[in-house]
Design a protein around this motif. Structure first.
Motif, mmCIF file in Angstrom:
data_model
loop_
_atom_site.group_PDB
_atom_site.id
_atom_site.type_symbol
_atom_site.label_atom_id
_atom_site.label_comp_id
_atom_site.label_asym_id
_atom_site.label_seq_id
_atom_site.Cartn_x
_atom_site.Cartn_y
_atom_site.Cartn_z
ATOM 1 N N UNK A 8 0.831 -1.209 0.000
ATOM 2 C CA UNK A 8 0.000 0.000 0.000
ATOM 3 C C UNK A 8 0.865 1.259 0.000
ATOM 4 N N UNK A 9 1.942 1.238 0.746
ATOM 5 C CA UNK A 9 2.842 2.398 0.780
ATOM 6 C C UNK A 9 3.507 2.590 -0.576
ATOM 7 N N UNK A 10 3.938 1.499 -1.196
ATOM 8 C CA UNK A 10 4.566 1.606 -2.520
ATOM 9 C C UNK A 10 3.573 2.182 -3.523
ATOM 10 N N UNK A 11 2.330 1.727 -3.456
ATOM 11 C CA UNK A 11 1.293 2.232 -4.364
ATOM 12 C C UNK A 11 1.092 3.737 -4.176
ATOM 13 N N UNK A 12 1.039 4.186 -2.898
ATOM 14 C CA UNK A 12 0.839 5.615 -2.630
ATOM 15 C C UNK A 12 2.050 6.436 -3.079
ATOM 16 N N UNK A 13 3.252 5.889 -2.919
ATOM 17 C CA UNK A 13 4.447 6.589 -3.405
ATOM 18 C C UNK A 13 4.412 6.722 -4.925
ATOM 19 N N UNK A 14 3.970 5.652 -5.619
ATOM 20 C CA UNK A 14 3.877 5.691 -7.076
ATOM 21 C C UNK A 14 2.832 6.700 -7.535
ATOM 22 N N UNK A 171 20.796 -2.905 31.631
ATOM 23 C CA UNK A 171 20.291 -3.387 30.342
ATOM 24 C C UNK A 171 21.356 -4.348 29.841
ATOM 25 N N UNK A 172 21.043 -5.620 29.808
ATOM 26 C CA UNK A 172 22.027 -6.613 29.400
ATOM 27 C C UNK A 172 22.545 -6.306 27.996
ATOM 28 N N UNK A 173 21.631 -6.126 27.055
ATOM 29 C CA UNK A 173 21.999 -5.817 25.670
ATOM 30 C C UNK A 173 20.771 -5.254 24.986
ATOM 31 N N UNK A 174 20.972 -4.236 24.184
ATOM 32 C CA UNK A 174 19.889 -3.658 23.416
ATOM 33 C C UNK A 174 20.399 -3.454 21.991
ATOM 34 N N UNK A 175 19.623 -3.862 21.022
ATOM 35 C CA UNK A 175 19.984 -3.652 19.619
ATOM 36 C C UNK A 175 18.764 -3.134 18.873
ATOM 37 N N UNK A 176 18.960 -2.079 18.126
ATOM 38 C CA UNK A 176 17.904 -1.517 17.285
ATOM 39 C C UNK A 176 18.370 -1.579 15.842
ATOM 40 N N UNK A 177 17.701 -2.356 15.050
ATOM 41 C CA UNK A 177 17.972 -2.408 13.615
ATOM 42 C C UNK A 177 16.912 -1.543 12.962
ATOM 43 N N UNK A 178 17.332 -0.431 12.430
ATOM 44 C CA UNK A 178 16.416 0.550 11.863
ATOM 45 C C UNK A 178 16.590 0.517 10.348
ATOM 46 N N UNK A 179 15.558 0.009 9.667
ATOM 47 C CA UNK A 179 15.657 -0.197 8.222
ATOM 48 C C UNK A 179 14.588 0.608 7.499
ATOM 49 N N UNK A 180 14.959 1.041 6.330
ATOM 50 C CA UNK A 180 14.025 1.752 5.469
ATOM 51 C C UNK A 180 13.098 0.750 4.801
ATOM 52 N N UNK A 181 11.814 1.053 4.808
ATOM 53 C CA UNK A 181 10.873 0.252 4.030
ATOM 54 C C UNK A 181 10.251 1.138 2.970
ATOM 55 N N UNK A 182 10.002 0.563 1.829
ATOM 56 C CA UNK A 182 9.411 1.335 0.722
ATOM 57 C C UNK A 182 7.931 1.078 0.645
#
Length: 182
Positions: A8-14, A171-182
């Motif tokens: 839906x996001x790709x459609x709106x971007x198009x 906080x034993x361990x914290x990881x944030x993977x921040x990725x772009x979605x289209x």
């Protein structure tokens, strides 16, 4: 479900809608959902008794803006209402966007001290934390985005920042993977 949101996001971007307009005006209820998983570690090493949590959600801002927000100690209160503040104790390197040619110093690394007041705990929680953020590389094969990792650290001697109504938290361990979605 996620694939449908992305389609839906790709459609709106198009259709010519810029991403910030999509997020503000065409967001769905599902865009606001936070998926959370929790469990326990299956090993007997340090921290095995702590709960392990994973969450996934969509944030209506660019990867760069989100990473800059999370790494900026002056703006913690904008997303953490329990925060009493976070300050940078030591900054090792500050090259979040990878403009340096020296790969071993790529990213942003610092030690922070944060304090939070949570309603169910009578005392203030304090965390001394090593944080590192860097831009994902093509060699990571993870797409476009950033990685933030953090880990609590202990001081060799009691800090002057500690007083009777403060509890050291971990906080034993914290990881944030921040990725772009289209």
């Amino acid at each position: 479900k996620t694939a449908k949101i992305v389609q839906n996001r790709q459609r709106r971007l198009q259709q010519g809608h810029p991403p910030d307009i999509i997020e503000k005006h065409h967001g769905t209820k599902r865009d606001k959902e936070i998926m959370i998983w929790n469990g326990r570690f299956s090993h007997n090493h340090h921290g095995h008794e702590m709960p392990a949590m994973r969450s996934r959600f969509i944030v209506g801002m660019s990867c760069v803006a989100l990473v800059e927000l999370l790494m900026d100690s002056k703006r913690v209160h904008t997303y953490n209402k329990s925060s009493l503040g976070r300050r940078d104790e030591i900054i090792f390197c500050d090259d979040l966007h990878g403009s340096s040619k020296e790969e071993e110093f790529m990213g942003s690394s610092k030690i922070t001290r944060s304090e939070s007041k949570i309603p169910i705990v009578a005392k203030t929680l304090q965390i001394l934390c090593l944080m590192h953020a860097r831009k994902l590389q093509k060699s990571d094969n993870s797409g476009e985005g950033y990685l933030i990792v953090s880990r609590s650290i202990k001081e060799a001697k009691k800090s002057q920042h500690m007083h009777d109504n403060v509890i050291e938290s971990e906080i034993l361990m914290n990881a944030n993977l921040i990725k772009r979605i289209d």
